[in-house]
Design a protein around this motif. Structure first.
Motif, PDB file in Angstrom:
ATOM      1  N   ILE A 100       0.870  -1.183   0.000  1.00  0.00           N
ATOM      2  CA  ILE A 100       0.000   0.000   0.000  1.00  0.00           C
ATOM      3  C   ILE A 100       0.905   1.231   0.000  1.00  0.00           C
ATOM      4  CG2 ILE A 100      -2.221  -0.881   0.784  1.00  0.00           C
ATOM      5  CD1 ILE A 100      -1.326  -0.561   3.646  1.00  0.00           C
ATOM      6  N   ASN A 101       1.166   1.810   1.151  1.00  0.00           N
ATOM      7  CA  ASN A 101       2.138   2.899   1.243  1.00  0.00           C
ATOM      8  C   ASN A 101       2.718   2.872   2.643  1.00  0.00           C
ATOM      9  OD1 ASN A 101       3.547   5.355   1.484  1.00  0.00           O
ATOM     10  ND2 ASN A 101       2.255   6.313  -0.073  1.00  0.00           N
ATOM     11  N   HIS A 102       3.838   2.192   2.789  1.00  0.00           N
ATOM     12  CA  HIS A 102       4.457   1.972   4.089  1.00  0.00           C
ATOM     13  C   HIS A 102       4.678   3.277   4.848  1.00  0.00           C
ATOM     14  CE1 HIS A 102       7.241  -0.026   6.948  1.00  0.00           C
ATOM     15  NE2 HIS A 102       7.945   1.083   6.853  1.00  0.00           N
ATOM     16  N   PHE A 103       5.206   4.280   4.179  1.00  0.00           N
ATOM     17  CA  PHE A 103       5.589   5.509   4.868  1.00  0.00           C
ATOM     18  C   PHE A 103       4.385   6.382   5.195  1.00  0.00           C
ATOM     19  CE2 PHE A 103       9.394   4.200   2.474  1.00  0.00           C
ATOM     20  CZ  PHE A 103      10.234   3.995   3.550  1.00  0.00           C
ATOM     21  N   HIS A 104       3.304   6.246   4.439  1.00  0.00           N
ATOM     22  CA  HIS A 104       2.052   6.921   4.813  1.00  0.00           C
ATOM     23  C   HIS A 104       1.418   6.199   5.995  1.00  0.00           C
ATOM     24  CE1 HIS A 104      -2.114   8.302   4.675  1.00  0.00           C
ATOM     25  NE2 HIS A 104      -1.687   9.327   3.969  1.00  0.00           N
ATOM     26  N   LEU A 105       1.442   4.869   5.977  1.00  0.00           N
ATOM     27  CA  LEU A 105       0.843   4.070   7.035  1.00  0.00           C
ATOM     28  C   LEU A 105       1.443   4.390   8.392  1.00  0.00           C
ATOM     29  CD1 LEU A 105      -1.136   1.693   7.642  1.00  0.00           C
ATOM     30  CD2 LEU A 105       0.806   0.146   7.289  1.00  0.00           C
ATOM     31  N   PHE A 106       2.743   4.676   8.432  1.00  0.00           N
ATOM     32  CA  PHE A 106       3.411   4.935   9.698  1.00  0.00           C
ATOM     33  C   PHE A 106       3.740   6.413   9.926  1.00  0.00           C
ATOM     34  CE2 PHE A 106       4.188   0.457   8.794  1.00  0.00           C
ATOM     35  CZ  PHE A 106       3.692  -0.100   9.957  1.00  0.00           C
ATOM     36  N   GLY A 107       3.145   7.283   9.122  1.00  0.00           N
ATOM     37  CA  GLY A 107       3.177   8.713   9.415  1.00  0.00           C
ATOM     38  C   GLY A 107       4.361   9.490   8.890  1.00  0.00           C
ATOM     39  N   LEU A 108       5.367   8.805   8.319  1.00  0.00           N
ATOM     40  CA  LEU A 108       6.555   9.525   7.859  1.00  0.00           C
ATOM     41  C   LEU A 108       6.253  10.439   6.678  1.00  0.00           C
ATOM     42  CD1 LEU A 108       9.662   7.158   7.971  1.00  0.00           C
ATOM     43  CD2 LEU A 108       9.214   9.201   9.322  1.00  0.00           C
ATOM     44  N   LEU A 109       5.443   9.984   5.748  1.00  0.00           N
ATOM     45  CA  LEU A 109       5.126  10.786   4.569  1.00  0.00           C
ATOM     46  C   LEU A 109       4.418  12.072   4.966  1.00  0.00           C
ATOM     47  CD1 LEU A 109       5.067  11.090   1.492  1.00  0.00           C
ATOM     48  CD2 LEU A 109       2.911   9.817   1.480  1.00  0.00           C
ATOM     49  N   GLN A 110       3.496  11.989   5.909  1.00  0.00           N
ATOM     50  CA  GLN A 110       2.740  13.164   6.317  1.00  0.00           C
ATOM     51  C   GLN A 110       3.640  14.229   6.949  1.00  0.00           C
ATOM     52  OE1 GLN A 110       1.976   9.962   6.658  1.00  0.00           O
ATOM     53  NE2 GLN A 110      -0.159   9.638   7.238  1.00  0.00           N
ATOM     54  N   VAL A 111       4.545  13.799   7.840  1.00  0.00           N
ATOM     55  CA  VAL A 111       5.396  14.794   8.495  1.00  0.00           C
ATOM     56  C   VAL A 111       6.398  15.387   7.508  1.00  0.00           C
ATOM     57  CG1 VAL A 111       5.107  13.759  10.776  1.00  0.00           C
ATOM     58  CG2 VAL A 111       7.040  13.043   9.351  1.00  0.00           C
ATOM     59  N   PHE A 112       6.829  14.593   6.516  1.00  0.00           N
ATOM     60  CA  PHE A 112       7.755  15.100   5.506  1.00  0.00           C
ATOM     61  C   PHE A 112       7.045  16.101   4.597  1.00  0.00           C
ATOM     62  CE2 PHE A 112       9.781  14.853   1.304  1.00  0.00           C
ATOM     63  CZ  PHE A 112      11.081  15.223   1.642  1.00  0.00           C
ATOM     64  N   GLU A 113       5.813  15.768   4.166  1.00  0.00           N
ATOM     65  CA  GLU A 113       5.047  16.692   3.330  1.00  0.00           C
ATOM     66  C   GLU A 113       4.783  17.991   4.069  1.00  0.00           C
ATOM     67  OE1 GLU A 113       2.463  13.667   0.470  1.00  0.00           O
ATOM     68  OE2 GLU A 113       1.696  14.201   2.457  1.00  0.00           O
ATOM     69  N   ASN A 114       4.482  17.885   5.341  1.00  0.00           N
ATOM     70  CA  ASN A 114       4.247  19.081   6.149  1.00  0.00           C
ATOM     71  C   ASN A 114       5.515  19.929   6.247  1.00  0.00           C
ATOM     72  OD1 ASN A 114       2.622  20.642   8.282  1.00  0.00           O
ATOM     73  ND2 ASN A 114       4.382  19.962   9.472  1.00  0.00           N
ATOM     74  N   PHE A 115       6.650  19.268   6.425  1.00  0.00           N
ATOM     75  CA  PHE A 115       7.916  19.990   6.530  1.00  0.00           C
ATOM     76  C   PHE A 115       8.245  20.726   5.231  1.00  0.00           C
ATOM     77  CE2 PHE A 115      12.633  20.091   6.377  1.00  0.00           C
ATOM     78  CZ  PHE A 115      12.855  20.860   7.517  1.00  0.00           C
ATOM     79  N   LYS A 116       7.873  20.118   4.095  1.00  0.00           N
ATOM     80  CA  LYS A 116       8.117  20.718   2.787  1.00  0.00           C
ATOM     81  C   LYS A 116       6.998  21.674   2.360  1.00  0.00           C
ATOM     82  CE  LYS A 116      12.019  18.783   1.585  1.00  0.00           C
ATOM     83  NZ  LYS A 116      13.241  19.584   1.272  1.00  0.00           N
ATOM     84  N   LYS A 117       6.044  21.930   3.276  1.00  0.00           N
ATOM     85  CA  LYS A 117       4.911  22.826   3.024  1.00  0.00           C
ATOM     86  C   LYS A 117       4.037  22.344   1.868  1.00  0.00           C
ATOM     87  CE  LYS A 117       7.383  26.934   4.689  1.00  0.00           C
ATOM     88  NZ  LYS A 117       7.780  28.343   4.391  1.00  0.00           N
ATOM     89  N   ARG A 118       3.872  21.030   1.775  1.00  0.00           N
ATOM     90  CA  ARG A 118       3.008  20.447   0.760  1.00  0.00           C
ATOM     91  C   ARG A 118       1.682  20.035   1.393  1.00  0.00           C
ATOM     92  NH1 ARG A 118       7.412  16.066  -1.459  1.00  0.00           N
ATOM     93  NH2 ARG A 118       8.987  17.537  -2.264  1.00  0.00           N
ATOM     94  N   SER A 119       0.662  19.903   0.561  1.00  0.00           N
ATOM     95  CA  SER A 119      -0.620  19.393   1.044  1.00  0.00           C
ATOM     96  C   SER A 119      -0.469  17.923   1.405  1.00  0.00           C
ATOM     97  CB  SER A 119      -1.699  19.553  -0.037  1.00  0.00           C
ATOM     98  OG  SER A 119      -1.883  20.921  -0.362  1.00  0.00           O
ATOM     99  N   LEU A 120      -1.165  17.517   2.470  1.00  0.00           N
ATOM    100  CA  LEU A 120      -1.069  16.132   2.899  1.00  0.00           C
ATOM    101  C   LEU A 120      -1.815  15.236   1.918  1.00  0.00           C
ATOM    102  CD1 LEU A 120      -1.636  16.451   6.769  1.00  0.00           C
ATOM    103  CD2 LEU A 120       0.510  16.508   5.480  1.00  0.00           C
ATOM    104  N   SER A 121      -1.149  14.210   1.430  1.00  0.00           N
ATOM    105  CA  SER A 121      -1.749  13.315   0.447  1.00  0.00           C
ATOM    106  C   SER A 121      -2.611  12.267   1.141  1.00  0.00           C
ATOM    107  CB  SER A 121      -0.668  12.627  -0.382  1.00  0.00           C
ATOM    108  OG  SER A 121       0.225  11.907   0.456  1.00  0.00           O
ATOM    109  N   ASP A 122      -3.613  11.767   0.441  1.00  0.00           N
ATOM    110  CA  ASP A 122      -4.472  10.703   0.939  1.00  0.00           C
ATOM    111  C   ASP A 122      -4.006   9.370   0.375  1.00  0.00           C
ATOM    112  OD1 ASP A 122      -6.219  12.374   2.405  1.00  0.00           O
ATOM    113  OD2 ASP A 122      -7.257  12.925   0.542  1.00  0.00           O
TER     114      ASP A 122
END
Length: 245
Positions: free
Chosen positions: A140-162
């Protein structure tokens, strides 16, 4: 600074997950770790059952309540949405650590496979279960499942992906391969003690109830007709078997 702190928290939460996951393998399999499911001094049976069921209930409640959309909607009014998943993972880690720490061994042997060949096969199935768990997170999406993608997107000022709906490989065999992997790993042991059996029975019952009556309902609301069609084609937990109403 706030975005950096959220990123740091996400990284710490993920690192703790990796440590807890590895410890869980050793805990369930009686391998390597200082305290496993069958190690330690036994208490009386009634106390052990009460304590162990309470520990598993704490995990079940935390894991289920915090995963519900209604709770997330309320929770993200308190914490930053980018940190929501990492906080969920972090508290799940703490629930696991509490189980590792306070678990009461119950050492009466329910079954013991003494044949070395059969025991090796069972050990192989044990490792297969954990492999299914881990590989399924990447399908599926390992890094989204465990929250890493969200915090990285936030750090880069990107919209949080679903997360996207996917039906690939193991997800074409069962709808919840991660949960199937856990069930396999929990039950595949050549020596089954009373404590291990209690853990396996309660955990399997929780997985079934949580998946069937909570997770499936949320996925239907999220993906609608797409998920309804998926349910018609792919069984929930047991490959190649579809129960009809």
């Amino acid at each position: 600074m706030k975005r950096f702190i959220i990123l740091l928290f996400g990284g710490v939460s993920y690192a703790l997950f990796l440590a807890v996951f590895l410890y869980a393998v050793g805990f369930i399999g009686n391998l390597w770790v200082p305290k496993s499911i069958d190690s330690g001094v036994e208490s009386d049976l009634t106390t052990s059952i009460i304590v162990n069921v309470a520990l598993l209930s704490v995990f079940a409640l935390q894991h289920s309540i915090m995963a519900r959309p209604g709770f997330k909607k309320w929770w993200t009014k308190i914490i930053d949405p980018a940190a929501e998943r990492s906080m969920y993972v972090f508290l799940t880690n703490l629930a696991f650590i509490l189980i590792f720490w306070q678990w009461q061994p119950m050492k009466s042997v329910m079954w013991n496979v003494e044949n070395e060949t059969y025991a090796m096969i069972i050990h192989g199935i044990f490792w297969l279960g954990w492999f299914i768990v881990f590989i399924s997170t990447f399908l599926i999406n390992h890094f989204h499942l465990f929250g890493l993608l969200q915090v990285f997107e936030n750090f880069k000022k990107r919209s949080l992906s679903d997360p996207n709906f996917k039906m690939s490989f193991l997800y074409g065999l069962v709808r919840h391969p991660i949960m199937l992997g856990f069930i396999i790993a929990f039950w595949a042991t050549p020596v089954m003690t009373a404590g291990h059996l209690l853990f396996s029975v309660v955990s399997t019952a929780y997985i079934y109830v949580a998946v069937k009556y909570l997770e499936e309902r949320d996925l239907m609301k999220l993906h609608g007709d797409t998920y309804a069609e998926y349910k018609k084609k792919v069984p929930m937990l047991i490959p190649f078997i579809k129960f009809r109403k």
